[in-house]
Write a protein that holds these residues in place. Structure first.
Motif, PDB file in Angstrom:
ATOM      1  N   PHE A  33       0.702  -1.406   0.042  1.00 11.41           N
ATOM      2  CA  PHE A  33      -0.030  -0.056   0.005  1.00 11.41           C
ATOM      3  C   PHE A  33       0.794   1.167  -0.227  1.00 11.41           C
ATOM      4  CE2 PHE A  33      -2.680  -3.161   1.909  1.00 11.41           C
ATOM      5  CZ  PHE A  33      -3.939  -3.176   1.195  1.00 11.41           C
ATOM      6  N   THR A  50      -6.160   6.500   2.240  1.00 12.96           N
ATOM      7  CA  THR A  50      -6.976   5.242   2.188  1.00 12.96           C
ATOM      8  C   THR A  50      -7.303   4.614   3.765  1.00 12.96           C
ATOM      9  OG1 THR A  50      -5.720   3.462   1.408  1.00 12.96           O
ATOM     10  CG2 THR A  50      -6.897   4.715  -0.145  1.00 12.96           C
ATOM     11  N   LYS A  62      -6.591  -5.984   0.657  1.00 11.27           N
ATOM     12  CA  LYS A  62      -7.238  -4.991   0.004  1.00 11.27           C
ATOM     13  C   LYS A  62      -8.793  -4.751   0.593  1.00 11.27           C
ATOM     14  CE  LYS A  62      -5.747  -5.344  -4.740  1.00 11.27           C
ATOM     15  NZ  LYS A  62      -5.981  -5.502  -6.215  1.00 11.27           N
ATOM     16  N   ARG A 110      -4.344   1.916   3.691  1.00 13.27           N
ATOM     17  CA  ARG A 110      -2.770   2.637   4.155  1.00 13.27           C
ATOM     18  C   ARG A 110      -2.760   2.746   5.497  1.00 13.27           C
ATOM     19  NH1 ARG A 110       0.665   5.702   0.743  1.00 13.27           N
ATOM     20  NH2 ARG A 110       2.678   5.895   1.936  1.00 13.27           N
ATOM     21  N   TRP A 131      -2.700   4.973  -2.903  1.00  7.98           N
ATOM     22  CA  TRP A 131      -3.213   4.373  -1.633  1.00  7.98           C
ATOM     23  C   TRP A 131      -3.176   5.255  -0.501  1.00  7.98           C
ATOM     24  CZ3 TRP A 131      -6.130   0.384  -1.659  1.00  7.98           C
ATOM     25  CH2 TRP A 131      -5.790  -0.727  -2.876  1.00  7.98           C
TER      26      TRP A 131
END
Length: 88
Positions: free
Chosen positions: A13, A21, A57, A24, A18
């Motif tokens: 990440f 997010t 993810k 992250r 990323w």
């Protein structure tokens, strides 16, 4: 900590796409103690506490040292998390 196989080999990440997010944020805190609350069908949240072991993810994997147990859950059902400061 026991070994566990992560089929995707983990996920990176670190890229700019990323930044900002949720994945992250969690990935930047691998190795830290957290409490995670997941939505459940009963209305009361399911709570897990442990060290962030891996982030994918769409999943979070925690290690509970006291119980020698891994906990996992998908990120879409994660409603809150609390990061604990490191205690010396």
């Amino acid at each position: 900590m026991q070994d566990i196989v992560i089929s995707d080999g983990g996920f990176d990440f670190g890229g700019n796409e990323w930044k900002g997010t949720f994945q992250r944020l969690l990935d930047d805190n691998v190795g830290k103690l957290v409490r995670a609350e997941y939505e459940s069908g009963s209305g009361a949240p399911t709570v897990f506490q442990g060290v962030i072991y891996a982030v994918g993810k769409d999943y979070l994997l925690l290690w509970d040292e006291a119980r020698k147990t891994y906990y996992t859950g998908n990120l879409q059902n994660l409603r809150s998390r609390v990061f604990y400061p490191k205690m010396n």
